[in-house]
Design a protein around this motif. Structure first.
Motif, short mmCIF file in Angstrom:
data_model
loop_
_atom_site.label_atom_id
_atom_site.label_comp_id
_atom_site.label_asym_id
_atom_site.label_seq_id
_atom_site.Cartn_x
_atom_site.Cartn_y
_atom_site.Cartn_z
N ILE A 36 0.85 -1.21 0.00
CA ILE A 36 0.00 0.00 0.00
C ILE A 36 0.88 1.25 0.00
CG2 ILE A 36 -1.71 1.33 1.30
CD1 ILE A 36 -2.80 -1.44 2.29
N ALA A 37 1.92 1.24 0.82
CA ALA A 37 2.82 2.40 0.88
C ALA A 37 3.51 2.63 -0.46
CB ALA A 37 3.86 2.20 1.99
N GLU A 38 3.98 1.56 -1.09
CA GLU A 38 4.64 1.69 -2.39
C GLU A 38 3.68 2.22 -3.45
OE1 GLU A 38 6.24 -2.21 -3.10
OE2 GLU A 38 7.67 -2.02 -1.43
N LEU A 39 2.45 1.73 -3.44
CA LEU A 39 1.44 2.23 -4.39
C LEU A 39 1.20 3.72 -4.16
CD1 LEU A 39 -0.92 -0.83 -4.26
CD2 LEU A 39 0.01 0.14 -6.38
N SER A 40 1.05 4.10 -2.90
CA SER A 40 0.83 5.50 -2.56
C SER A 40 1.99 6.36 -3.04
CB SER A 40 0.64 5.62 -1.04
OG SER A 40 0.53 6.96 -0.64
N VAL A 76 0.83 2.12 7.47
CA VAL A 76 1.14 2.56 6.11
C VAL A 76 1.91 3.88 6.16
CG1 VAL A 76 0.17 3.31 3.90
CG2 VAL A 76 -0.75 1.28 5.05
N GLY A 77 1.51 4.78 7.05
CA GLY A 77 2.20 6.06 7.21
C GLY A 77 3.65 5.88 7.64
N GLU A 78 3.90 4.90 8.51
CA GLU A 78 5.28 4.63 8.94
C GLU A 78 6.16 4.19 7.78
OE1 GLU A 78 4.89 1.73 12.06
OE2 GLU A 78 4.17 3.22 13.52
N LYS A 79 5.54 3.65 6.73
CA LYS A 79 6.28 3.21 5.55
C LYS A 79 6.29 4.27 4.45
CE LYS A 79 7.15 -0.99 7.03
NZ LYS A 79 8.49 -1.42 7.34
N GLY A 80 5.74 5.46 4.78
CA GLY A 80 5.79 6.57 3.84
C GLY A 80 4.62 6.64 2.88
N GLY A 81 3.53 5.97 3.19
CA GLY A 81 2.35 5.98 2.32
C GLY A 81 1.11 6.50 3.01
N GLU A 82 0.03 6.52 2.26
CA GLU A 82 -1.27 6.96 2.78
C GLU A 82 -2.35 5.99 2.34
OE1 GLU A 82 -2.46 10.82 1.49
OE2 GLU A 82 -0.57 11.74 2.03
N VAL A 83 -3.39 5.90 3.15
CA VAL A 83 -4.59 5.16 2.79
C VAL A 83 -5.67 6.19 2.51
CG1 VAL A 83 -6.32 3.49 3.55
CG2 VAL A 83 -3.93 3.20 4.24
N GLY A 84 -6.37 6.03 1.41
CA GLY A 84 -7.46 6.94 1.06
C GLY A 84 -8.69 6.64 1.91
N VAL A 85 -9.84 6.89 1.33
CA VAL A 85 -11.10 6.70 2.05
C VAL A 85 -11.29 5.21 2.37
CG1 VAL A 85 -12.54 6.48 -0.04
CG2 VAL A 85 -13.55 7.32 2.07
N ILE A 86 -11.80 4.95 3.56
CA ILE A 86 -12.14 3.58 3.98
C ILE A 86 -13.65 3.56 4.23
CG2 ILE A 86 -11.86 1.78 5.72
CD1 ILE A 86 -9.08 2.94 6.32
N LEU A 87 -14.35 2.79 3.41
CA LEU A 87 -15.79 2.63 3.60
C LEU A 87 -16.06 1.22 4.11
CD1 LEU A 87 -17.42 4.36 0.50
CD2 LEU A 87 -16.84 5.31 2.73
N TYR A 88 -17.06 1.10 4.98
CA TYR A 88 -17.41 -0.21 5.51
C TYR A 88 -18.92 -0.34 5.55
CZ TYR A 88 -18.07 2.58 9.70
OH TYR A 88 -18.49 3.55 10.59
N CYS A 89 -19.37 -1.57 5.40
CA CYS A 89 -20.78 -1.89 5.57
C CYS A 89 -20.94 -2.53 6.94
CB CYS A 89 -21.25 -2.86 4.48
SG CYS A 89 -22.92 -3.49 4.81
N PRO A 90 -21.66 -1.86 7.86
CA PRO A 90 -21.81 -2.40 9.21
C PRO A 90 -23.01 -3.35 9.34
CG PRO A 90 -22.83 -0.25 9.11
CD PRO A 90 -22.24 -0.53 7.73
#
Length: 181
Positions: A36-40, A76-90
């Motif tokens: 994820i970090a590499e993709l970011s 992911v942040g510790e590896k230099g990346g970001e995660v975008g929006v996280i959506l979940y169905c509860p």
């Protein structure tokens, strides 16, 4: 925009038929955080769409789910990346919502959030419901063989489904497109 959408359990972290009910039980699959970090870092926006019926079943709270997602973002942040929006169905499987995969609600909401279409977007999952949601949303179904993926791969897959061993292999293919299947 280069957008990638991921399922969570079985793709990013280990899955459990007993549900992931705590931050301690939320254990990343080796290589997934780095992927994820590499993709970011390569300019991809990585979003997450995850069914979380454990909330409806009373196995864990929204606060616990938020803490799991905060941990994902932190790692992911510790590896230099970001995660975008996280959506979940509860919701539970019989709640009649429009967001629970295999329905496309979460994927369509992510596309709307980013103001983009899904025709060229990969949705990476490990289950039939993930692949069905990708097809229903007009995204490209991508199967990883982590989580439930080995079993899913033994059945009939939607036409055009790409298959990879894990999320790290997906990242490699997207970052170095000459090797994509």
């Amino acid at each position: 925009m280069k957008l990638l959408i991921l399922d969570r359990d079985g793709v990013i972290n280990h899955d459990s038929d007993a549900y992931i009910k705590s931050v301690e039980e939320w254990v990343p699959i080796p290589g997934s955080i780095e992927a994820i970090a590499e993709l970011s870092q390569a300019g991809w926006t990585v979003a997450v769409a995850t069914n979380q019926s454990g909330i409806a079943r009373g196995y864990y709270s929204l606060a616990t789910l938020d803490a799991m997602h905060a941990r994902l973002r932190e790692l992911v942040g510790e590896k230099g990346g970001e995660v975008g929006v996280i959506l979940y169905c509860p919701h539970g499987p019989d709640d009649g919502c429009e967001c629970r995969k295999p329905l496309p609600g979460m994927l369509l909401a992510i596309a709307e959030h980013y103001g983009t279409g899904l025709a060229d977007v990969w949705f990476v999952g490990d289950s039939r419901s993930d692949l069905a949601a990708a097809v229903a949303a007009g995204a490209r179904p991508v199967l990883v063989k982590t989580g439930k993926g080995q079993g899913t791969a033994k059945g009939v897959l939607p036409e055009g489904t790409l298959q990879f061993d894990d999320l790290a292999a997906v990242a490699e293919a997207l970052i170095n497109p000459g090797i994509a299947p």
